[in-house]
Design a protein around this motif. Structure first.
Motif, PDB file in Angstrom:
ATOM      1  N   VAL A   1      15.443  -2.714   5.431  1.00  0.00           N
ATOM      2  CA  VAL A   1      15.701  -4.067   4.927  1.00  0.00           C
ATOM      3  C   VAL A   1      16.504  -4.844   5.966  1.00  0.00           C
ATOM      4  N   PRO A   2      16.008  -6.028   6.390  1.00  0.00           N
ATOM      5  CA  PRO A   2      16.757  -6.818   7.382  1.00  0.00           C
ATOM      6  C   PRO A   2      18.089  -7.321   6.811  1.00  0.00           C
ATOM      7  N   ASN A   3      19.135  -7.255   7.650  1.00  0.00           N
ATOM      8  CA  ASN A   3      20.475  -7.724   7.238  1.00  0.00           C
ATOM      9  C   ASN A   3      20.548  -9.236   7.093  1.00  0.00           C
ATOM     10  N   ASP A   4      19.790  -9.963   7.923  1.00  0.00           N
ATOM     11  CA  ASP A   4      19.951 -11.411   7.994  1.00  0.00           C
ATOM     12  C   ASP A   4      19.133 -12.185   6.960  1.00  0.00           C
ATOM     13  N   ALA A   5      18.457 -11.520   6.048  1.00  0.00           N
ATOM     14  CA  ALA A   5      17.654 -12.205   5.028  1.00  0.00           C
ATOM     15  C   ALA A   5      18.413 -12.217   3.694  1.00  0.00           C
ATOM     16  N   ARG A   6      18.029 -13.114   2.815  1.00  0.00           N
ATOM     17  CA  ARG A   6      18.642 -13.182   1.477  1.00  0.00           C
ATOM     18  C   ARG A   6      18.197 -11.955   0.689  1.00  0.00           C
ATOM     19  N   GLN A   7      19.144 -11.114   0.299  1.00  0.00           N
ATOM     20  CA  GLN A   7      18.831  -9.854  -0.375  1.00  0.00           C
ATOM     21  C   GLN A   7      18.970  -9.986  -1.883  1.00  0.00           C
ATOM     22  N   VAL A   8      18.118  -9.236  -2.595  1.00  0.00           N
ATOM     23  CA  VAL A   8      18.189  -9.176  -4.053  1.00  0.00           C
ATOM     24  C   VAL A   8      18.339  -7.713  -4.467  1.00  0.00           C
ATOM     25  N   SER A   9      19.039  -7.495  -5.564  1.00  0.00           N
ATOM     26  CA  SER A   9      19.263  -6.144  -6.065  1.00  0.00           C
ATOM     27  C   SER A   9      18.005  -5.601  -6.737  1.00  0.00           C
ATOM     28  N   ALA A  10      17.853  -4.299  -6.643  1.00  0.00           N
ATOM     29  CA  ALA A  10      16.759  -3.593  -7.323  1.00  0.00           C
ATOM     30  C   ALA A  10      17.277  -2.215  -7.723  1.00  0.00           C
ATOM     31  N   ASP A  11      16.669  -1.641  -8.756  1.00  0.00           N
ATOM     32  CA  ASP A  11      17.053  -0.288  -9.166  1.00  0.00           C
ATOM     33  C   ASP A  11      15.850   0.641  -9.297  1.00  0.00           C
ATOM     34  N   GLU A  12      14.667   0.125  -8.904  1.00  0.00           N
ATOM     35  CA  GLU A  12      13.455   0.942  -8.976  1.00  0.00           C
ATOM     36  C   GLU A  12      12.427   0.447  -7.963  1.00  0.00           C
ATOM     37  N   ALA A  13      11.683   1.383  -7.411  1.00  0.00           N
ATOM     38  CA  ALA A  13      10.547   1.050  -6.546  1.00  0.00           C
ATOM     39  C   ALA A  13       9.317   1.742  -7.118  1.00  0.00           C
ATOM     40  N   SER A  14       8.204   1.034  -7.123  1.00  0.00           N
ATOM     41  CA  SER A  14       6.929   1.646  -7.510  1.00  0.00           C
ATOM     42  C   SER A  14       6.024   1.590  -6.285  1.00  0.00           C
ATOM     43  N   PHE A  15       5.145   2.599  -6.156  1.00  0.00           N
ATOM     44  CA  PHE A  15       4.315   2.690  -4.957  1.00  0.00           C
ATOM     45  C   PHE A  15       3.125   3.597  -5.202  1.00  0.00           C
ATOM     46  N   THR A  16       2.128   3.460  -4.332  1.00  0.00           N
ATOM     47  CA  THR A  16       0.931   4.291  -4.371  1.00  0.00           C
ATOM     48  C   THR A  16       0.914   5.161  -3.121  1.00  0.00           C
ATOM     49  N   LEU A  17       0.821   6.472  -3.317  1.00  0.00           N
ATOM     50  CA  LEU A  17       0.810   7.411  -2.198  1.00  0.00           C
ATOM     51  C   LEU A  17      -0.551   7.438  -1.515  1.00  0.00           C
ATOM     52  N   GLN A  18      -0.531   7.800  -0.226  1.00  0.00           N
ATOM     53  CA  GLN A  18      -1.747   7.880   0.578  1.00  0.00           C
ATOM     54  C   GLN A  18      -1.992   9.325   1.018  1.00  0.00           C
ATOM     55  N   ALA A  19      -3.225   9.753   0.911  1.00  0.00           N
ATOM     56  CA  ALA A  19      -3.666  11.050   1.434  1.00  0.00           C
ATOM     57  C   ALA A  19      -4.377  10.769   2.760  1.00  0.00           C
ATOM     58  N   PRO A  20      -4.645  11.796   3.558  1.00  0.00           N
ATOM     59  CA  PRO A  20      -5.356  11.559   4.824  1.00  0.00           C
ATOM     60  C   PRO A  20      -6.718  10.895   4.639  1.00  0.00           C
ATOM     61  N   ASP A  21      -7.345  11.118   3.486  1.00  0.00           N
ATOM     62  CA  ASP A  21      -8.678  10.548   3.267  1.00  0.00           C
ATOM     63  C   ASP A  21      -8.687   9.368   2.303  1.00  0.00           C
ATOM     64  N   GLY A  22      -7.520   8.795   1.997  1.00  0.00           N
ATOM     65  CA  GLY A  22      -7.486   7.614   1.129  1.00  0.00           C
ATOM     66  C   GLY A  22      -6.341   7.626   0.145  1.00  0.00           C
ATOM     67  N   GLN A  23      -6.383   6.672  -0.756  1.00  0.00           N
ATOM     68  CA  GLN A  23      -5.316   6.454  -1.720  1.00  0.00           C
ATOM     69  C   GLN A  23      -5.359   7.490  -2.843  1.00  0.00           C
ATOM     70  N   ILE A  24      -4.190   7.913  -3.312  1.00  0.00           N
ATOM     71  CA  ILE A  24      -4.082   8.821  -4.458  1.00  0.00           C
ATOM     72  C   ILE A  24      -3.976   7.955  -5.704  1.00  0.00           C
ATOM     73  N   PRO A  25      -4.815   8.170  -6.698  1.00  0.00           N
ATOM     74  CA  PRO A  25      -4.794   7.327  -7.899  1.00  0.00           C
ATOM     75  C   PRO A  25      -3.465   7.395  -8.648  1.00  0.00           C
ATOM     76  N   GLY A  26      -3.026   6.266  -9.156  1.00  0.00           N
ATOM     77  CA  GLY A  26      -1.814   6.204  -9.962  1.00  0.00           C
ATOM     78  C   GLY A  26      -0.631   5.637  -9.202  1.00  0.00           C
TER      79      GLY A  26
END
Length: 168
Positions: A120-145
């Protein structure tokens, strides 16, 4: 007479081992693990966000994924996609882009945690968060969910997501 007893005991041991062998083979961990669910599925692992050492001009957070025993190892590659941040259930407007080697492959599973970096860059306006959601990647593509990680952090425009790496 001594030879006959020795032969009889040896024969009995061989017969007993032959009868018991199929039962032992059925309970073998390597046989069972081939039918276990993949650790890469979102429901089969946990993820936690922690602070990491800062670098020039950036805050860093580490997202560590762990899989409990009973799941098969799997391969992950590159940075997670579709990363979104939330604070107390409300999604922020911050989006993140990947950085680093997107072809690097790591093995993930029980006893083999992996992690990725949130930069996260220091010089930008930051907002608080308490959770991240994401999709994992396998060597042959995206993992569902969608996977979720919990932990306090601050994000901003220009946030970058690093590739998966071995270790916690």
């Amino acid at each position: 007479m001594r030879t006959n007893r020795k032969t009889a005991v040896t024969l009995a041991a061989v017969l007993l081992a032959a009868v018991a062998a199929p039962a032992v083979a059925q309970a073998s961990p390597s046989t069972e693990s081939r039918t276990a669910p993949s650790a890469c599925r979102p429901a089969n692992h946990t993820a936690k966000i922690t602070s990491a050492p800062a670098s020039a001009g950036h805050h860093h957070y580490r997202v560590t994924l762990r899989a409990p025993r009973g799941y098969d190892p799997c391969e992950l590659a590159g940075s997670p996609n579709d990363v979104r941040f939330s604070d107390r259930g409300s999604q922020t407007r911050i989006t993140a882009r990947p950085y680093g080697d997107q072809r690097a492959v790591v093995t993930f599973g029980p006893g083999h945690p992996v992690h990725f970096d949130i930069q996260v860059p220091n010089d930008a306006r930051q907002v608080s968060a308490d959770e991240a959601s994401f999709t994992l990647q396998a060597p042959d593509g995206q993992i569902p969910g969608t996977s979720f990680a919990e932990g306090g952090l601050k994000v901003a425009s220009g946030t970058l997501i690093g590739p998966m790496r071995q270790g916690a």
